[in-house]
Design a protein around this motif. Structure first.
Motif, PDB file in Angstrom:
ATOM      1  N   THR A   4       0.854  -1.182   0.000  1.00 27.32           N
ATOM      2  CA  THR A   4       0.000   0.000   0.000  1.00 27.32           C
ATOM      3  C   THR A   4       0.892   1.235   0.000  1.00 27.32           C
ATOM      4  OG1 THR A   4      -0.152   0.002   2.406  1.00 27.32           O
ATOM      5  CG2 THR A   4      -1.897  -1.124   1.209  1.00 27.32           C
ATOM      6  N   ALA A   5       0.350   2.305  -0.530  1.00 26.32           N
ATOM      7  CA  ALA A   5       1.056   3.587  -0.539  1.00 26.32           C
ATOM      8  C   ALA A   5       0.041   4.672  -0.236  1.00 26.32           C
ATOM      9  CB  ALA A   5       1.700   3.831  -1.899  1.00 26.32           C
ATOM     10  N   VAL A   6       0.493   5.704   0.438  1.00 21.58           N
ATOM     11  CA  VAL A   6      -0.362   6.842   0.732  1.00 21.58           C
ATOM     12  C   VAL A   6      -0.007   7.942  -0.268  1.00 21.58           C
ATOM     13  CG1 VAL A   6      -1.063   8.534   2.455  1.00 21.58           C
ATOM     14  CG2 VAL A   6      -0.516   6.200   3.149  1.00 21.58           C
ATOM     15  N   GLY A  57      -4.674   9.940  -0.381  1.00 19.65           N
ATOM     16  CA  GLY A  57      -5.087   8.775   0.393  1.00 19.65           C
ATOM     17  C   GLY A  57      -4.415   7.497  -0.063  1.00 19.65           C
ATOM     18  N   GLU A  58      -4.879   6.399   0.470  1.00 20.48           N
ATOM     19  CA  GLU A  58      -4.232   5.109   0.279  1.00 20.48           C
ATOM     20  C   GLU A  58      -4.650   4.415  -1.018  1.00 20.48           C
ATOM     21  OE1 GLU A  58      -4.758   1.262   2.844  1.00 20.48           O
ATOM     22  OE2 GLU A  58      -3.441   2.658   3.908  1.00 20.48           O
ATOM     23  N   VAL A  59      -3.661   3.816  -1.681  1.00 17.79           N
ATOM     24  CA  VAL A  59      -3.900   2.970  -2.853  1.00 17.79           C
ATOM     25  C   VAL A  59      -3.160   1.658  -2.640  1.00 17.79           C
ATOM     26  CG1 VAL A  59      -4.206   4.888  -4.475  1.00 17.79           C
ATOM     27  CG2 VAL A  59      -1.939   3.887  -4.176  1.00 17.79           C
ATOM     28  N   ALA A  60      -3.594   0.634  -3.354  1.00 15.31           N
ATOM     29  CA  ALA A  60      -2.935  -0.672  -3.289  1.00 15.31           C
ATOM     30  C   ALA A  60      -2.180  -0.900  -4.591  1.00 15.31           C
ATOM     31  CB  ALA A  60      -3.965  -1.770  -3.090  1.00 15.31           C
ATOM     32  N   LEU A  72       7.584  -2.325  -6.764  1.00 16.91           N
ATOM     33  CA  LEU A  72       6.659  -1.809  -5.742  1.00 16.91           C
ATOM     34  C   LEU A  72       7.320  -0.775  -4.859  1.00 16.91           C
ATOM     35  CD1 LEU A  72       4.724  -5.031  -4.701  1.00 16.91           C
ATOM     36  CD2 LEU A  72       3.957  -3.186  -6.203  1.00 16.91           C
ATOM     37  N   GLU A  73       8.538  -1.016  -4.453  1.00 18.64           N
ATOM     38  CA  GLU A  73       9.234  -0.052  -3.596  1.00 18.64           C
ATOM     39  C   GLU A  73       9.466   1.269  -4.325  1.00 18.64           C
ATOM     40  OE1 GLU A  73       9.848  -0.196  -0.287  1.00 18.64           O
ATOM     41  OE2 GLU A  73       8.629  -1.988  -0.497  1.00 18.64           O
ATOM     42  N   ALA A  74       9.932   1.184  -5.566  1.00 21.89           N
ATOM     43  CA  ALA A  74      10.212   2.398  -6.345  1.00 21.89           C
ATOM     44  C   ALA A  74       8.939   3.198  -6.601  1.00 21.89           C
ATOM     45  CB  ALA A  74      10.896   2.030  -7.664  1.00 21.89           C
ATOM     46  N   LEU A  75       7.880   2.525  -7.019  1.00 22.53           N
ATOM     47  CA  LEU A  75       6.652   3.213  -7.365  1.00 22.53           C
ATOM     48  C   LEU A  75       5.927   3.774  -6.148  1.00 22.53           C
ATOM     49  CD1 LEU A  75       5.460   0.837 -10.214  1.00 22.53           C
ATOM     50  CD2 LEU A  75       6.659   3.030 -10.423  1.00 22.53           C
ATOM     51  N   ALA A  76       5.949   3.047  -5.050  1.00 14.38           N
ATOM     52  CA  ALA A  76       5.356   3.566  -3.804  1.00 14.38           C
ATOM     53  C   ALA A  76       6.107   4.822  -3.376  1.00 14.38           C
ATOM     54  CB  ALA A  76       5.387   2.513  -2.719  1.00 14.38           C
ATOM     55  N   ILE A  78       7.535   7.016  -5.268  1.00 10.76           N
ATOM     56  CA  ILE A  78       7.104   8.136  -6.122  1.00 10.76           C
ATOM     57  C   ILE A  78       5.760   8.686  -5.639  1.00 10.76           C
ATOM     58  CG2 ILE A  78       6.321   8.766  -8.444  1.00 10.76           C
ATOM     59  CD1 ILE A  78       8.442   6.739  -9.498  1.00 10.76           C
ATOM     60  N   LEU A  79       4.825   7.801  -5.342  1.00  8.54           N
ATOM     61  CA  LEU A  79       3.498   8.241  -4.894  1.00  8.54           C
ATOM     62  C   LEU A  79       3.557   8.966  -3.561  1.00  8.54           C
ATOM     63  CD1 LEU A  79       1.294   5.156  -5.790  1.00  8.54           C
ATOM     64  CD2 LEU A  79       1.519   7.306  -7.051  1.00  8.54           C
ATOM     65  N   GLU A  80       4.383   8.474  -2.660  1.00  4.46           N
ATOM     66  CA  GLU A  80       4.431   9.040  -1.318  1.00  4.46           C
ATOM     67  C   GLU A  80       5.248  10.325  -1.253  1.00  4.46           C
ATOM     68  OE1 GLU A  80       5.601   5.563   0.908  1.00  4.46           O
ATOM     69  OE2 GLU A  80       3.504   4.957   1.124  1.00  4.46           O
ATOM     70  N   ALA A  81       6.157  10.505  -2.191  1.00  4.15           N
ATOM     71  CA  ALA A  81       6.967  11.730  -2.214  1.00  4.15           C
ATOM     72  C   ALA A  81       6.193  12.885  -2.828  1.00  4.15           C
ATOM     73  CB  ALA A  81       8.250  11.490  -3.008  1.00  4.15           C
ATOM     74  N   GLY A  82       5.296  12.545  -3.774  1.00  2.32           N
ATOM     75  CA  GLY A  82       4.479  13.557  -4.430  1.00  2.32           C
ATOM     76  C   GLY A  82       5.329  14.526  -5.159  1.00  2.32           C
TER      77      GLY A  82
END
Length: 82
Positions: A4-6, A57-60, A72-76, A78-82
């Motif tokens: 999951t990523a926020v 918010g949260e995505v899976a 998954l680590e790289a893409l999460a 990116i999402l969390e850094a915005g």
């Protein structure tokens, strides 16, 4: 694999982040999907990405393939850094 990523993407940066995310996702051999609110899209699809990322918010994230964990680590990130 799942993670999951926020999402922390300000609206004014959405197109820029989407371009970077799609470029990064396309560099992985794994099949990667993003899910939120009952909808699931290919993580390598620009329009699919935009359709799910309009809100914070949260995505899976899910990935299957030889580099799934790395993807998954790289893409999460990116999402969390915005």
């Amino acid at each position: 694999m799942n993670r999951t990523a926020v999402v922390q993407i300000p609206e004014e940066k959405l197109d820029q982040v989407a371009t970077g995310f799609i470029k990064a996702a396309s560099g992985f051999a794994s099949q990667i999907t993003i899910a939120r609110g009952g909808h699931c899209v290919n993580a390598k699809s620009f329009l699919g990405f935009l359709s799910l990322m309009r809100d914070q918010g949260e995505v899976a994230l899910s990935a299957e393939g030889p580099d799934a964990g790395e993807a998954l680590e790289a893409l999460a990130g990116i999402l969390e850094a915005g």
